[in-house]
Scaffold this motif. Structure first.
Motif, PDB file in Angstrom:
ATOM      1  N   UNK A 179       0.594  -1.217  -0.043  1.00 48.89           N
ATOM      2  CA  UNK A 179       0.271  -0.024   0.017  1.00 48.89           C
ATOM      3  C   UNK A 179       0.731   1.327   0.001  1.00 48.89           C
ATOM      4  N   UNK A 180       1.975   1.105   0.631  1.00 48.10           N
ATOM      5  CA  UNK A 180       2.907   2.290   0.737  1.00 48.10           C
ATOM      6  C   UNK A 180       4.237   1.990   0.130  1.00 48.10           C
ATOM      7  N   UNK A 214       6.038   0.412  -4.443  1.00 48.15           N
ATOM      8  CA  UNK A 214       4.692   0.011  -3.845  1.00 48.15           C
ATOM      9  C   UNK A 214       3.563  -0.238  -5.231  1.00 48.15           C
ATOM     10  N   UNK A 215       2.570  -0.433  -4.578  1.00 47.41           N
ATOM     11  CA  UNK A 215       1.409  -0.903  -5.886  1.00 47.41           C
ATOM     12  C   UNK A 215       1.638  -2.275  -6.567  1.00 47.41           C
TER      13      UNK A 215
END
Lengths: 463, 276
Positions: B125-126, B147-148
């Motif tokens: 998420x971060x 991230x992602x």
């Protein structure tokens, strides 16, 4: 049936073209308010892309939330276009005439808005554009032998939705050509040139009319399978998930399609009432049209309600512990139970009770209230399918969790509504949202039947 | 010259009777695989990364309560539900029985995680951040994820690959460094143990509750359990009945049909908790 007084072609042109290239003061005020909301939403999306998906309320079991709910909702709204123009055109329902174009344009805009949702909900949206979406200038990476996974429902989704979007745009344009010609003849300067190009040399001779009608009927017939497949495929995003107990259901495809028609037709009825109010089109969007939509909606809503009940019954029939866990979350644990109750009441019982009475169908205030309540309810329906299903995915109770949307998600969801409204207002300024030639045709077909001493309005049709 | 490829089918056995819930495997995994630091916020938001986690369940009514532990990691399913749903082929099955995640391809639709019955796929998420003093402890063999994207247990594929290169390609005996004859160059359980080629959780487990080896390796500890588990699947597929009271072997959520490459051994209860 044709209520009201007969209209002259001159009057039709004057009244329906009043909105074109004419911007009253309220138009700019409305556009700036909606635009501000859209800008807010774009900023929110920017923050999300910049900081990461951590700014949302998503977590490990609940990996999908508001964005996917909103995606399914807008895809659902888009089903009104074909329902009203293709199906009613093929079944020759006279009352469809003023509703068709608004419905089709709503279809196009809601599809565009819907497809933004899966794009921004991914962790790396800039990659998604490259991998999945077959934009003409962004080819697949076939040079390295890398193709999309055609087994994935997330590849079926864009395929189906973009087919639907393309055919809807074609449908709108074909219906617009004669009206563009009318506009071309009434404008000067730059707009004249643009409308001239869009009218594609329309002269209104019999051959052109014949081709236009054939194209419209053909597209109506061809678009029908697409119409059914789009929301089926969207439902398979969930139905194909073997691991999420309450999603893995074969009833999802028809359930979602009927639900989509339910919310879409309600949305169109609401848009028509708004158009009638802000543009003063009382002669065109008459009570009989809203009445007919209300009657159609009773049938659709009841069909949808049948699927809703069946889905729940099929779910709990097996009495499997994991399915019971989801259902008990949905029906017994607050706040889900309260939302569930609100959802069933405002999506079925309240609006259908209104539509069953003629007073309800003919009162525009009550009718708009019913249509809005259906759409809030249908949004809730998708939410109540997606989130509790993920929150109680399997029997590993250690991983159960819930979901709380963040401010960013609220803003983005609000932004989609503002965006569709803004686009509708913009398009109302450049194209007539009620098809001129269709209304004129209806006026030509207007007749009356004498029954005894009473003269009943009727439509003459040559089949 | 390309060395002859040796066929492997890796598998793990989790003996719940031996598991004490000490979380050594969790810490070892965290250190080995460059997993971002799970802060208090991450846990409160339910976004913690635990490629292997110990789930704790309570059994019985107070005061007769017993804690039960079950380590859950990626099950490396043969019929993995996460694989067909990925639109970009970021997760696939390799021919060694492992479910592999390709970080570069991942776009983060999170569909794989949604479709994972064991909830063992983790989303970044971060952007992961390490304190300055911890930068040098990152494992150079493991990608640092951005991230992602999704990440998950890899059965410490970097260690297995190192073992394969050292033993099967170079033919080096892990402890002595002697040359192995070409015909015998197949990574076996003893060599994996001596050369630290076992997954880090297995290496760290103080009670040997986690066992890892090639499923066909006669010398390894997992073959008998996998044979039994496969027999169970075959019996069930032919409509037979498996007497579960006479066996400890089971697979998690067998009814979904994922055919995991991780097999669990039931806990033996000499003094079961009285049912209230």
């Amino acid at each position: 049936m044709q209520e009201g007084t007969p209209l002259q072609s001159r009057q039709i042109n004057a009244e329906l073209l009043r909105t074109i290239l004419n911007s009253p003061k309220w138009f700019w005020i409305a556009i700036s308010i909606l635009g501000l909301i859209v800008l807010f939403a774009m900023a929110a999306a920017g923050i999300m892309i910049n900081k990461g998906m951590g700014v949302t309320g998503l977590n490990r079991p609940v990996m999908w939330g508001f964005f996917i709910t909103n995606f399914v909702f807008w895809i659902g709204i888009s089903h009104a276009g074909v329902m009203l123009s293709a199906i009613l055109r093929l079944s020759k329902a006279e009352w469809r005439r003023p509703a068709t174009r608004a419905a089709e344009i709503l279809t196009v805009f809601s599809l565009m808005t819907a497809m933004m949702m899966p794009l921004i909900h991914t962790g790396r949206p800039w990659r998604l554009v490259y991998w999945i979406y077959t934009l003409p200038f962004v080819p697949y990476d076939y040079a390295r032998g890398i193709w999309p996974n055609v087994r994935s429902p997330l590849v079926w989704d864009p395929s189906a939705v973009y087919t639907y979007l393309t055919s809807s745009i074609l449908f709108v344009i074909i219906a617009l050509v004669p009206d563009f010609a009318v506009l071309r003849d009434r404008t000067t300067g730059m707009s004249n040139r643009i409308y001239g190009m869009l009218a594609m040399g329309w002269q209104g001779n019999p051959r052109q009319w014949k081709l236009q009608i054939i194209a419209g009927v053909l597209l109506s017939a061809l678009i029908l399978p697409v119409f059914v497949s789009v929301h089926s495929i969207v439902s398979w995003d969930f139905g194909m998930a073997v691991s999420v107990k309450s999603w893995h259901s074969t009833i999802f495809a028809p359930y979602f399609v009927v639900g989509a028609v339910h919310s879409g037709v309600s949305a169109v009825a609401f848009v028509l009432i708004i158009l009638r109010y802000i543009y003063g089109w009382q002669n065109y969007i008459r009570h009989e049209h809203i009445d007919a939509l209300g009657r159609l909606l009773i049938v659709v809503a009841t069909g949808w309600f049948y699927f809703l009940v069946m889905e729940i019954i099929f779910g709990i029939y097996g009495r499997e512990a994991d399915e019971i866990a989801v259902r008990s979350l949905q029906f017994t644990v607050n706040p889900w139970a309260i939302w569930m109750l609100i959802f069933v009441v405002i999506t079925y019982f309240l609006p259908v009770a209104i539509w069953l009475s003629k007073t309800g169908r003919r009162n525009l205030w009550i009718m708009s209230f019913a249509c809005i309540s259906v759409n809030i309810g249908m949004w809730l329906e998708r939410f109540l399918i997606i989130v509790p299903g993920l929150a109680r995915k399997q029997l590993l109770t250690f991983d159960w969790y819930t979901y709380r949307p963040s401010a960013i998600e609220w803003i983005l969801v609000g932004g989609t509504f503002a965006m569709v409204s803004m686009l509708m207002l913009f398009i109302a300024r450049v194209v007539p949202l009620i098809p001129l030639y269709d209304i004129k045709e209806a006026e030509i077909l207007r007749t009356s039947i004498k029954i005894g001493r009473v003269s009943v309005p009727a439509t003459f049709r040559e089949d | 010259m390309v060395a002859q490829r040796v066929d492997h089918k890796w598998g793990m056995v989790v003996d719940l009777d031996r598991c004490t819930g000490c979380q050594a495997c969790v810490v070892a995994c965290q250190a080995e695989n460059n997993i971002p630091i799970n802060t208090k916020d991450y846990f409160q938001q339910r976004r913690a990364y635990e490629w292997i986690r110990i789930e704790r369940y309570w059994e019985g009514q107070f005061p007769n309560v017993k804690a039960k532990f079950i380590p859950i990691l990626c099950q490396h399913c043969e019929n993995a539900p996460c694989e067909p749903v990925c639109p970009v082929f970021a997760t696939y099955h390799n021919d060694e029985g492992m479910n592999v995640q390709i970080y570069n391809r991942c776009v983060g639709t999170r569909y794989c995680s949604v479709n994972c019955p064991y909830t063992v796929r983790f989303f970044n998420y971060w952007e992961p951040v390490w304190p300055e003093r911890l930068r040098n402890q990152l494992n150079p063999d493991v990608t640092v994820r951005s991230r992602g994207i999704m990440e998950k247990c890899s059965f410490c594929v970097q260690r297995l690959r190192r073992g394969e290169v050292n033993v099967e390609r170079r033919g080096l005996e892990p402890l002595t460094g002697e040359r192995i004859p070409t015909a015998d160059r197949k990574l076996n359980y003893r060599q994996m143990k001596e050369g630290n080629y076992l997954p880090s959780c297995v290496q760290a487990c103080p009670t040997n509750a986690l066992q890892f080896a090639d499923q066909h390796d006669e010398t390894g500890p997992v073959k008998e359990h996998f044979d039994e588990a496969n027999e169970q699947i075959e019996t069930r597929e032919h409509g037979g009945h498996v007497d579960e009271s006479h066996t400890r072997v089971y697979r998690l959520f067998e009814e979904i049909g994922t055919k995991p490459n991780v097999v669990y051994l039931k806990k033996v209860e000499p003094f079961p908790v009285e049912k209230a």
